[in-house]
Design an enzyme around this catalytic site. Sequence first.
Site, mmCIF file in Angstrom:
data_model
loop_
_atom_site.group_PDB
_atom_site.id
_atom_site.type_symbol
_atom_site.label_atom_id
_atom_site.label_comp_id
_atom_site.label_asym_id
_atom_site.label_seq_id
_atom_site.Cartn_x
_atom_site.Cartn_y
_atom_site.Cartn_z
ATOM 1 N N ALA A 67 0.842 -1.196 0.000
ATOM 2 C CA ALA A 67 0.000 0.000 0.000
ATOM 3 C C ALA A 67 0.877 1.246 0.000
ATOM 4 O O ALA A 67 2.063 1.193 0.316
ATOM 5 C CB ALA A 67 -0.912 -0.001 1.222
ATOM 6 N N GLY A 110 -0.729 -4.991 0.656
ATOM 7 C CA GLY A 110 -1.957 -4.804 -0.104
ATOM 8 C C GLY A 110 -1.900 -5.455 -1.470
ATOM 9 O O GLY A 110 -2.918 -5.902 -1.998
ATOM 10 N N GLU A 113 -2.803 -8.934 -0.875
ATOM 11 C CA GLU A 113 -4.245 -9.029 -0.646
ATOM 12 C C GLU A 113 -5.011 -8.974 -1.961
ATOM 13 O O GLU A 113 -5.990 -9.703 -2.156
ATOM 14 C CB GLU A 113 -4.693 -7.904 0.289
ATOM 15 C CG GLU A 113 -4.242 -8.127 1.728
ATOM 16 C CD GLU A 113 -4.627 -7.000 2.659
ATOM 17 O OE1 GLU A 113 -5.332 -7.252 3.646
ATOM 18 O OE2 GLU A 113 -4.203 -5.847 2.393
ATOM 19 N N GLU A 133 3.174 -5.953 7.169
ATOM 20 C CA GLU A 133 2.483 -4.937 7.962
ATOM 21 C C GLU A 133 2.889 -4.941 9.430
ATOM 22 O O GLU A 133 2.975 -3.880 10.063
ATOM 23 C CB GLU A 133 0.954 -5.133 7.858
ATOM 24 C CG GLU A 133 0.341 -4.673 6.555
ATOM 25 C CD GLU A 133 0.355 -5.727 5.473
ATOM 26 O OE1 GLU A 133 -0.376 -5.583 4.490
ATOM 27 O OE2 GLU A 133 1.126 -6.714 5.603
#
Length: 259
Positions: A67, A110, A113, A133
């Site tokens: 991200a 991300g 994901e 993370e």
Amino acid sequence: MSSSFSTILTETSEDIGMISLNRPEVLNTLNIRMVEEIVQALEQFDQDPFIKVIVLKGQGRAFAAGADIDEMMNKNSIELELLNQFTVWDRITWIKKPIIGAVHGYVLGGGFELALCCDILLSSDDAEFGFPEVSLGIMPGAGGTQRLTKLIGRSNAMKLLLSGERFSAKTAKELGIVSAAVPNEIVVEEAMKLARLLAQKPSLSLRMIKESVHKAVDLPLFEGMQAERKNFYLLFSSEDQKEGMRAFKEKRAPDFKGK
């Protein structure tokens, strides 16, 4: 497609729609705008009657390296709650057509994901996966803890999520995260080959199978079997079921119409 996107590229190849993450200068890190554009493109392809399969890939040296930290590092909990940024991710669940992911390079945070949202995932053999993370003082928030655990089991998921360690495409294949790990130069080619194979199948069957597999992940066995049975019965109202069985009896190739 009519929409103009700034962070992704879209193209079609006959009945296959392709979405390419296109922020290579930042290794395709995902910001809010980019996720929204990815989902919009998925929805447009899903609604396009001429598209049967969707391929998702990344431009440059990575699929997606995570991200956009700059975008969220100074946010507080209330700002994030009001922003409600993960709602757009939920819309991926409603895509009816098969999504094939072709990932390479970094598949982190991300980006990982997003890869886990694909129905079938192919990887380059030099890809690196991981959820870093925890090392940033946070955790996955777009489904990473849920999808990974359902896919590889509690113990394996705990190890990878709690440690934040990166792992190879070989390990991803062994864990069942990817269906194949191939040389980087052919990963998109292999994804397109698979997409062309699926595109030859009756689209209603693809849709019902995808829905039933998702039910298998989310529901207890008996409830999942009931959902499967209803979809099985439903397909007997399709023209493609009649054509497929008639072609089998007549020893010819079927001519599916998606009806």
